[in-house]
Design a protein around this motif. Structure first.
Motif, PDB file in Angstrom:
ATOM      1  N   SER A   1       8.296  75.194  43.699  1.00 58.12           N
ATOM      2  CA  SER A   1       9.635  75.153  43.103  1.00 58.12           C
ATOM      3  C   SER A   1       9.819  76.275  42.095  1.00 58.12           C
ATOM      4  O   SER A   1      10.884  76.876  41.993  1.00 58.12           O
ATOM      5  CB  SER A   1       9.882  73.810  42.422  1.00 58.12           C
ATOM      6  OG  SER A   1       9.816  72.775  43.349  1.00 58.12           O
TER       7      SER A   1
ATOM      8  N   ASP B   1      10.903  71.160  60.296  1.00 56.25           N
ATOM      9  CA  ASP B   1      11.694  72.317  60.710  1.00 56.25           C
ATOM     10  C   ASP B   1      11.757  73.300  59.555  1.00 56.25           C
ATOM     11  O   ASP B   1      11.983  72.906  58.407  1.00 56.25           O
ATOM     12  CB  ASP B   1      13.125  71.902  61.091  1.00 56.25           C
ATOM     13  CG  ASP B   1      13.159  70.996  62.308  1.00 56.25           C
ATOM     14  OD1 ASP B   1      12.418  71.269  63.265  1.00 56.25           O
ATOM     15  OD2 ASP B   1      13.946  70.023  62.299  1.00 56.25           O
ATOM     16  N   ILE B   2      11.567  74.571  59.874  1.00 54.10           N
ATOM     17  CA  ILE B   2      11.653  75.630  58.864  1.00 54.10           C
ATOM     18  C   ILE B   2      12.689  76.635  59.339  1.00 54.10           C
ATOM     19  O   ILE B   2      12.612  77.144  60.461  1.00 54.10           O
ATOM     20  CB  ILE B   2      10.294  76.332  58.657  1.00 54.10           C
ATOM     21  CG1 ILE B   2       9.220  75.308  58.297  1.00 54.10           C
ATOM     22  CG2 ILE B   2      10.405  77.399  57.573  1.00 54.10           C
ATOM     23  CD1 ILE B   2       7.823  75.863  58.269  1.00 54.10           C
ATOM     24  N   TYR B   3      13.655  76.892  58.471  1.00 54.25           N
ATOM     25  CA  TYR B   3      14.721  77.839  58.788  1.00 54.25           C
ATOM     26  C   TYR B   3      14.691  78.980  57.775  1.00 54.25           C
ATOM     27  O   TYR B   3      14.569  78.743  56.580  1.00 54.25           O
ATOM     28  CB  TYR B   3      16.098  77.164  58.712  1.00 54.25           C
ATOM     29  CG  TYR B   3      16.248  75.967  59.608  1.00 54.25           C
ATOM     30  CD1 TYR B   3      16.657  76.115  60.920  1.00 54.25           C
ATOM     31  CD2 TYR B   3      15.983  74.684  59.136  1.00 54.25           C
ATOM     32  CE1 TYR B   3      16.801  75.014  61.755  1.00 54.25           C
ATOM     33  CE2 TYR B   3      16.123  73.579  59.953  1.00 54.25           C
ATOM     34  CZ  TYR B   3      16.539  73.750  61.267  1.00 54.25           C
ATOM     35  OH  TYR B   3      16.671  72.655  62.078  1.00 54.25           O
TER      36      TYR B   3
ATOM     37  N   GLN C   1      17.343  82.679  52.535  1.00 57.44           N
ATOM     38  CA  GLN C   1      17.284  81.276  52.151  1.00 57.44           C
ATOM     39  C   GLN C   1      16.280  80.606  53.090  1.00 57.44           C
ATOM     40  O   GLN C   1      16.331  80.801  54.307  1.00 57.44           O
ATOM     41  CB  GLN C   1      18.662  80.627  52.293  1.00 57.44           C
ATOM     42  CG  GLN C   1      18.687  79.189  51.880  1.00 57.44           C
ATOM     43  CD  GLN C   1      20.078  78.577  52.001  1.00 57.44           C
ATOM     44  OE1 GLN C   1      20.985  79.161  52.555  1.00 57.44           O
ATOM     45  NE2 GLN C   1      20.227  77.390  51.485  1.00 57.44           N
ATOM     46  N   ILE C   2      15.365  79.843  52.503  1.00 53.83           N
ATOM     47  CA  ILE C   2      14.363  79.130  53.294  1.00 53.83           C
ATOM     48  C   ILE C   2      14.652  77.636  53.168  1.00 53.83           C
ATOM     49  O   ILE C   2      14.735  77.109  52.054  1.00 53.83           O
ATOM     50  CB  ILE C   2      12.933  79.441  52.804  1.00 53.83           C
ATOM     51  CG1 ILE C   2      12.670  80.941  52.883  1.00 53.83           C
ATOM     52  CG2 ILE C   2      11.904  78.652  53.618  1.00 53.83           C
ATOM     53  CD1 ILE C   2      11.395  81.372  52.198  1.00 53.83           C
ATOM     54  N   ILE C   3      14.789  76.988  54.309  1.00 53.71           N
ATOM     55  CA  ILE C   3      15.054  75.546  54.326  1.00 53.71           C
ATOM     56  C   ILE C   3      13.904  74.876  55.068  1.00 53.71           C
ATOM     57  O   ILE C   3      13.564  75.275  56.182  1.00 53.71           O
ATOM     58  CB  ILE C   3      16.391  75.233  55.024  1.00 53.71           C
ATOM     59  CG1 ILE C   3      17.544  75.902  54.277  1.00 53.71           C
ATOM     60  CG2 ILE C   3      16.597  73.723  55.139  1.00 53.71           C
ATOM     61  CD1 ILE C   3      18.859  75.856  55.016  1.00 53.71           C
ATOM     62  N   ILE C   4      13.294  73.887  54.430  1.00 52.60           N
ATOM     63  CA  ILE C   4      12.227  73.111  55.055  1.00 52.60           C
ATOM     64  C   ILE C   4      12.699  71.674  55.109  1.00 52.60           C
ATOM     65  O   ILE C   4      12.975  71.063  54.073  1.00 52.60           O
ATOM     66  CB  ILE C   4      10.901  73.230  54.272  1.00 52.60           C
ATOM     67  CG1 ILE C   4      10.479  74.693  54.173  1.00 52.60           C
ATOM     68  CG2 ILE C   4       9.809  72.378  54.927  1.00 52.60           C
ATOM     69  CD1 ILE C   4       9.295  74.947  53.274  1.00 52.60           C
ATOM     70  N   LYS C   5      12.834  71.145  56.323  1.00 58.68           N
ATOM     71  CA  LYS C   5      13.296  69.764  56.531  1.00 58.68           C
ATOM     72  C   LYS C   5      12.207  68.990  57.260  1.00 58.68           C
ATOM     73  O   LYS C   5      11.537  69.535  58.135  1.00 58.68           O
ATOM     74  CB  LYS C   5      14.560  69.745  57.394  1.00 58.68           C
ATOM     75  CG  LYS C   5      15.770  70.379  56.785  1.00 58.68           C
ATOM     76  CD  LYS C   5      16.864  70.470  57.824  1.00 58.68           C
ATOM     77  CE  LYS C   5      18.105  69.766  57.350  1.00 58.68           C
ATOM     78  NZ  LYS C   5      19.167  69.790  58.363  1.00 58.68           N
TER      79      LYS C   5
ATOM     80  N   GLU D   1      20.931  86.063  54.002  1.00 54.48           N
ATOM     81  CA  GLU D   1      22.215  86.010  53.310  1.00 54.48           C
ATOM     82  C   GLU D   1      22.806  87.405  53.238  1.00 54.48           C
ATOM     83  O   GLU D   1      22.102  88.401  53.348  1.00 54.48           O
ATOM     84  CB  GLU D   1      22.027  85.419  51.908  1.00 54.48           C
ATOM     85  CG  GLU D   1      21.519  83.987  51.946  1.00 54.48           C
ATOM     86  CD  GLU D   1      21.249  83.410  50.568  1.00 54.48           C
ATOM     87  OE1 GLU D   1      21.232  84.176  49.591  1.00 54.48           O
ATOM     88  OE2 GLU D   1      21.051  82.195  50.492  1.00 54.48           O
TER      89      GLU D   1
END
Length: 109
Positions: free
Chosen positions: A105, A47-49, A59-63, A53
């Motif tokens: 990173s 999942d990519i969100y 903000q990028i979230i990769i789960k 902000e």
């Protein structure tokens, strides 16, 4: 050889990170490298969100549901040069040089 003086040269981390950021690496490549890592970790769901902000940042979230790493493995994975590109890889392994996680990173401060 006995009796030789050895001097250890430690790179300036800040300068190295700036150099890595300047090699043409962009957000799309960073996200792609992280997705490759998820696939290599046997993830079946990624999942990519993208969250906007208030301060106009994103903000990028990769789960993923991959196997993950213990703290020791993560520390090793974050050392530049910890993976030898000439080592034999597992069938289907996407990573080659061991730079994707580190460079991604560094890219995303």
């Amino acid at each position: 050889m006995m009796g030789r003086d050895v001097e250890i040269s430690i790179p300036a981390a800040k300068n190295m990170i700036q150099s890595l950021r300047a090699i043409g690496y962009d957000a799309i490549t960073a996200i792609t490298d992280l997705i490759d890592n998820s696939i290599d970790a046997k993830a079946t769901k990624i999942d990519i969100y993208f969250l906007r902000e208030d301060s106009a940042g994103v903000q990028i979230i990769i789960k993923d549901n991959g196997v993950g790493m213990c703290e020791k493995e993560l520390q090793k994975a974050m050392i530049i040069g910890s993976k030898d590109p000439s080592d034999e890889r597992e069938t289907g392994e996407l990573g080659r040089f061991g730079m994707g996680l580190k460079t991604a990173s560094f890219f995303f401060r």
